[in-house]
Design a protein around this motif. Structure first.
Motif, PDB file in Angstrom:
ATOM      1  N   GLU A   1       0.827  -1.214   0.000  1.00  0.00           N
ATOM      2  CA  GLU A   1       0.000   0.000   0.000  1.00  0.00           C
ATOM      3  C   GLU A   1       0.863   1.267   0.000  1.00  0.00           C
ATOM      4  O   GLU A   1       0.328   2.379  -0.039  1.00  0.00           O
ATOM      5  CB  GLU A   1      -0.924   0.019   1.225  1.00  0.00           C
ATOM      6  N   GLY A   2       2.177   1.088   0.101  1.00  0.00           N
ATOM      7  CA  GLY A   2       3.073   2.240   0.112  1.00  0.00           C
ATOM      8  C   GLY A   2       2.942   3.092   1.368  1.00  0.00           C
ATOM      9  O   GLY A   2       3.070   4.319   1.310  1.00  0.00           O
ATOM     10  N   VAL A   3       2.700   2.443   2.512  1.00  0.00           N
ATOM     11  CA  VAL A   3       2.536   3.207   3.748  1.00  0.00           C
ATOM     12  C   VAL A   3       3.359   2.630   4.906  1.00  0.00           C
ATOM     13  O   VAL A   3       3.605   1.429   4.986  1.00  0.00           O
ATOM     14  CB  VAL A   3       1.053   3.268   4.227  1.00  0.00           C
ATOM     15  N   ALA A   4       3.754   3.547   5.779  1.00  0.00           N
ATOM     16  CA  ALA A   4       4.275   3.179   7.096  1.00  0.00           C
ATOM     17  C   ALA A   4       3.241   3.677   8.094  1.00  0.00           C
ATOM     18  O   ALA A   4       2.745   4.806   7.977  1.00  0.00           O
ATOM     19  CB  ALA A   4       5.627   3.842   7.337  1.00  0.00           C
ATOM     20  N   THR A   5       2.887   2.822   9.048  1.00  0.00           N
ATOM     21  CA  THR A   5       1.799   3.155   9.964  1.00  0.00           C
ATOM     22  C   THR A   5       2.247   3.033  11.420  1.00  0.00           C
ATOM     23  O   THR A   5       3.184   2.296  11.735  1.00  0.00           O
ATOM     24  CB  THR A   5       0.591   2.210   9.771  1.00  0.00           C
ATOM     25  N   ALA A   6       1.560   3.756  12.276  1.00  0.00           N
ATOM     26  CA  ALA A   6       1.719   3.585  13.726  1.00  0.00           C
ATOM     27  C   ALA A   6       0.322   3.632  14.325  1.00  0.00           C
ATOM     28  O   ALA A   6      -0.512   4.453  13.905  1.00  0.00           O
ATOM     29  CB  ALA A   6       2.592   4.681  14.310  1.00  0.00           C
ATOM     30  N   PHE A   7       0.077   2.752  15.298  1.00  0.00           N
ATOM     31  CA  PHE A   7      -1.247   2.679  15.925  1.00  0.00           C
ATOM     32  C   PHE A   7      -1.153   3.033  17.401  1.00  0.00           C
ATOM     33  O   PHE A   7      -0.314   2.481  18.128  1.00  0.00           O
ATOM     34  CB  PHE A   7      -1.817   1.260  15.796  1.00  0.00           C
ATOM     35  N   PHE A   8      -2.031   3.926  17.801  1.00  0.00           N
ATOM     36  CA  PHE A   8      -2.139   4.317  19.205  1.00  0.00           C
ATOM     37  C   PHE A   8      -3.474   3.849  19.751  1.00  0.00           C
ATOM     38  O   PHE A   8      -4.510   3.981  19.082  1.00  0.00           O
ATOM     39  CB  PHE A   8      -2.079   5.846  19.346  1.00  0.00           C
TER      40      PHE A   8
ATOM     41  N   LEU B   1      -1.672   6.516  12.409  1.00  0.00           N
ATOM     42  CA  LEU B   1      -0.929   7.531  11.665  1.00  0.00           C
ATOM     43  C   LEU B   1      -0.356   6.861  10.420  1.00  0.00           C
ATOM     44  O   LEU B   1       0.139   5.734  10.494  1.00  0.00           O
ATOM     45  CB  LEU B   1       0.209   8.105  12.514  1.00  0.00           C
ATOM     46  N   LEU B   2      -0.432   7.553   9.284  1.00  0.00           N
ATOM     47  CA  LEU B   2       0.068   6.984   8.031  1.00  0.00           C
ATOM     48  C   LEU B   2       1.003   7.952   7.317  1.00  0.00           C
ATOM     49  O   LEU B   2       0.647   9.124   7.115  1.00  0.00           O
ATOM     50  CB  LEU B   2      -1.090   6.684   7.072  1.00  0.00           C
ATOM     51  N   GLU B   3       2.157   7.420   6.934  1.00  0.00           N
ATOM     52  CA  GLU B   3       3.098   8.176   6.116  1.00  0.00           C
ATOM     53  C   GLU B   3       3.295   7.423   4.811  1.00  0.00           C
ATOM     54  O   GLU B   3       3.418   6.184   4.824  1.00  0.00           O
ATOM     55  CB  GLU B   3       4.440   8.292   6.852  1.00  0.00           C
ATOM     56  N   GLY B   4       3.338   8.123   3.694  1.00  0.00           N
ATOM     57  CA  GLY B   4       3.636   7.476   2.417  1.00  0.00           C
ATOM     58  C   GLY B   4       5.097   7.067   2.364  1.00  0.00           C
ATOM     59  O   GLY B   4       5.961   7.792   2.855  1.00  0.00           O
ATOM     60  N   THR B   5       5.360   5.890   1.800  1.00  0.00           N
ATOM     61  CA  THR B   5       6.758   5.435   1.717  1.00  0.00           C
ATOM     62  C   THR B   5       7.369   5.710   0.348  1.00  0.00           C
ATOM     63  O   THR B   5       8.547   5.457   0.140  1.00  0.00           O
ATOM     64  CB  THR B   5       6.867   3.920   2.021  1.00  0.00           C
ATOM     65  N   ASN B   6       6.574   6.204  -0.575  1.00  0.00           N
ATOM     66  CA  ASN B   6       7.122   6.645  -1.867  1.00  0.00           C
ATOM     67  C   ASN B   6       6.173   7.681  -2.459  1.00  0.00           C
ATOM     68  O   ASN B   6       5.057   7.866  -1.966  1.00  0.00           O
ATOM     69  CB  ASN B   6       7.332   5.453  -2.816  1.00  0.00           C
TER      70      ASN B   6
END
Ligand code: ZN
Length: 133
Positions: A38-45, A54-59
């Motif tokens: 999906e081209g994402v790095a995620t963090a879950f709180f 939280l989602l950041e694009g990886t490309n």
């Protein structure tokens, strides 16, 4: 749909956003995970009974990167917990909602699928169903 499973927030810099939200909640994310497909790095709180992703694009081609380029950081989607993602996805399609792609593996041990914001008054909708590890 059983409940809101989480709310997704698109961020430019996940490390920086993690610091902000760790301060906000007084605890770090319970999980960080990259979903390369999906081209994402995620963090879950975890916030009480609720979750924030939280989602950041990886490309640059990542939907998250494109979203931020167009609209800036902010609330990106609302995810609903369902017990049977296939039947719920079909029900929404039959009701006229516009699916984006099919059912796939998402972060946090979920099967996920998405519906276009133009069919939901401006909010990207995610359905998610728990999947065994
Ligand atoms: Zn999500």
């Amino acid at each position: 749909m059983r409940k809101i499973e989480h709310i997704g927030i698109a961020v430019k810099d996940l490390k920086n956003a993690n610091e902000t939200y760790t301060k906000l909640y007084g605890k770090p994310p319970y999980k960080e995970e990259r979903v390369e497909s999906e081209g994402v790095a995620t963090a879950f709180f975890q916030v009480g009974e609720n979750k924030i992703e939280l989602l950041e694009g990886t490309n640059d081609d990542s939907p998250i990167s494109k979203y931020i380029a167009k609209r800036g950081e902010g609330i990106h989607h609302i995810a609903y917990d369902v017990s049977d993602i296939e039947s719920e996805r079909q029900r929404l399609i039959d009701e006229g909602f516009e699916a984006i792609g099919g059912i796939r593996k998402g972060a946090d041990n979920k099967l996920v699928c998405f519906f276009h914001p133009k069919s939901t008054h401006g909010v990207l909708l995610e359905l998610c169903q728990d999947r065994p590890e």
